[in-house]
Design a protein around this motif. Sequence first.
Motif, mmCIF file in Angstrom:
data_model
loop_
_atom_site.group_PDB
_atom_site.id
_atom_site.type_symbol
_atom_site.label_atom_id
_atom_site.label_comp_id
_atom_site.label_asym_id
_atom_site.label_seq_id
_atom_site.Cartn_x
_atom_site.Cartn_y
_atom_site.Cartn_z
ATOM 1 N N PHE A 11 0.831 -0.860 0.158
ATOM 2 C CA PHE A 11 0.068 -0.421 0.198
ATOM 3 C C PHE A 11 0.720 1.286 0.302
ATOM 4 N N VAL A 12 2.174 1.050 0.620
ATOM 5 C CA VAL A 12 3.028 2.614 1.421
ATOM 6 C C VAL A 12 3.387 2.166 -0.355
ATOM 7 N N GLN A 13 3.984 1.684 -1.150
ATOM 8 C CA GLN A 13 4.885 1.670 -2.339
ATOM 9 C C GLN A 13 3.874 2.257 -3.180
ATOM 10 N N LEU A 14 2.542 1.938 -3.202
ATOM 11 C CA LEU A 14 1.417 1.962 -4.434
ATOM 12 C C LEU A 14 1.234 3.360 -4.300
ATOM 13 N N ALA A 15 0.883 4.327 -2.599
ATOM 14 C CA ALA A 15 -0.008 5.344 -2.505
ATOM 15 C C ALA A 15 1.399 6.280 -2.732
ATOM 16 N N ALA A 16 2.733 5.788 -2.088
ATOM 17 C CA ALA A 16 3.893 7.039 -2.583
ATOM 18 C C ALA A 16 3.875 7.597 -3.541
ATOM 19 N N HIS A 17 3.569 7.061 -4.995
ATOM 20 C CA HIS A 17 3.798 7.501 -6.277
ATOM 21 C C HIS A 17 2.584 9.058 -6.129
ATOM 22 N N PRO A 18 3.430 10.052 -6.428
ATOM 23 C CA PRO A 18 2.352 11.330 -6.618
ATOM 24 C C PRO A 18 1.407 11.220 -7.238
ATOM 25 N N LEU A 19 1.296 10.816 -8.373
ATOM 26 C CA LEU A 19 0.009 10.576 -9.021
ATOM 27 C C LEU A 19 -0.615 9.850 -8.479
ATOM 28 N N ARG A 20 -0.561 8.734 -8.319
ATOM 29 C CA ARG A 20 -1.033 7.846 -7.765
ATOM 30 C C ARG A 20 -2.176 8.218 -6.560
ATOM 31 N N TRP A 21 -1.453 9.210 -6.300
ATOM 32 C CA TRP A 21 -2.097 9.266 -4.880
ATOM 33 C C TRP A 21 -2.858 10.466 -4.862
ATOM 34 N N ARG A 22 -2.302 11.347 -5.931
ATOM 35 C CA ARG A 22 -3.989 12.240 -6.703
ATOM 36 C C ARG A 22 -4.780 11.872 -7.159
ATOM 37 N N LEU A 23 -5.285 10.688 -8.217
ATOM 38 C CA LEU A 23 -5.662 9.558 -7.838
ATOM 39 C C LEU A 23 -6.177 9.486 -6.573
ATOM 40 N N LEU A 24 -6.230 8.973 -6.109
ATOM 41 C CA LEU A 24 -7.002 8.303 -4.542
ATOM 42 C C LEU A 24 -7.480 9.594 -4.024
ATOM 43 N N LYS A 25 -6.796 10.524 -4.467
ATOM 44 C CA LYS A 25 -7.542 11.739 -3.697
ATOM 45 C C LYS A 25 -9.395 12.116 -4.380
ATOM 46 N N GLU A 26 -9.063 12.090 -5.735
ATOM 47 C CA GLU A 26 -10.098 12.679 -6.583
ATOM 48 C C GLU A 26 -11.228 11.949 -6.638
ATOM 49 N N LEU A 27 -10.451 9.832 -6.367
ATOM 50 C CA LEU A 27 -11.718 8.774 -6.166
ATOM 51 C C LEU A 27 -12.720 9.097 -4.806
ATOM 52 N N ALA A 28 -11.918 9.567 -4.191
ATOM 53 C CA ALA A 28 -12.127 9.012 -2.552
ATOM 54 C C ALA A 28 -13.208 10.276 -2.781
ATOM 55 N N VAL A 29 -13.195 11.485 -3.484
ATOM 56 C CA VAL A 29 -14.089 12.150 -3.131
ATOM 57 C C VAL A 29 -15.614 11.922 -3.893
ATOM 58 N N SER A 30 -15.558 11.060 -5.069
ATOM 59 C CA SER A 30 -16.255 10.655 -5.734
ATOM 60 C C SER A 30 -16.349 10.130 -7.513
ATOM 61 N N ASP A 31 -16.861 9.181 -7.902
ATOM 62 C CA ASP A 31 -16.610 7.846 -9.672
ATOM 63 C C ASP A 31 -15.862 8.996 -10.113
#
Length: 257
Positions: A11-31
Motif C-alpha cells: 500500500f505504501v509503495q502504491l500510494a507514495a507515487h505522486p500521481l497515484r496519490w492524486r488519483l486516490l484523492k480524487e476518487l475518494a470524493v467521487s467515482d
Amino acid sequence: MRPADPAAPAFVQLAAHPLRWRLLKELAVSDYRVRELVERTGQPQNLISYHLRLLRAGGLVTARRSSCDARDSYYHLDLQQCAHEFARAGSALHPALGFAPAPPPSSPRAARRPAVLFACTGNSARSPIAEALLRHRTKGQVEVTSAGSHPRPGMHPDAVQVLRDQHGIDISEQRPRHLRTLNDRRFDYMITLCDKVREVCLDFTGHPRLVHWSIPDPAAAAGPDGHPAFVRTVVEIDTRIRYLLPLLTPASQEVQP
C-alpha cells in the motif's frame, strides 16, 4: 552483517507515487471516468490508465461499466480496503500503530444542518435506500431527501423488504418524487447513484457539491429473483454512507461498522 530491511508494504509503495496519490484523492470524493481524471489531473490519458491499472491490481480501485454508455467505465476507490491497508501498514511499522481517526475540528458546528440530495432515475430503489440509511445513521443531524429524473409509481418491493429486514427501516409509505420539484431547495451535497441521471443537466440553488456513486440498478438484475441484487446494493450504499458521515458531521470521525 545486518539483514536487508524488508520492503515497504504494498500500500505504501502504491500510494507514495505522486500521481497515484492524486488519483486516490480524487476518487475518494467521487467515482470518475478516465477522461474526467485526465481533466482533473492535467495528465495524459495513457499515463492515467497505466496508474489506474496498478491501483486496480493492488485492490484499492475498482471499475464498473457505465449503465448510461457501456463504452465508458467508472472508477471507484474502495475506502474500506484502504482503511484495512492503512492499518496493516501501521502495524508493519510498529504493533502499537493503528488507524486512528482524526480528532474533531475545534471550530463550532454550523447552526444549519447540512443538506444532502440523493438522485437516481426512478427514485424507487437506490436513492430512497441511500436517503433512508443516511437519515437512520445521522439521527436528524443531516437534512436528507431523494428524487429521480423519471420517478416510478412507487417504491420497489425488494428495496422495502431488504431495508426492513436488514436495518428495521420502513419506506413502504414513501412515494417517488421528481427532481424538478426540488429546484428551489438548497443542498450542500448532491449525490447521484445512477450513471444515466448524472448526465442530466441539473441546476440547483447554491451550487451543491456534486458527487457520483456509480451503482447498478438492482431492479435490472438478471434472473427471476432480483432480491440478492438488492441485498448487495444496500450493503454497498451503506458502506459508502459510513465513509460519507465524517464529511457531514464533525462528531462522526470514526467510521462505524
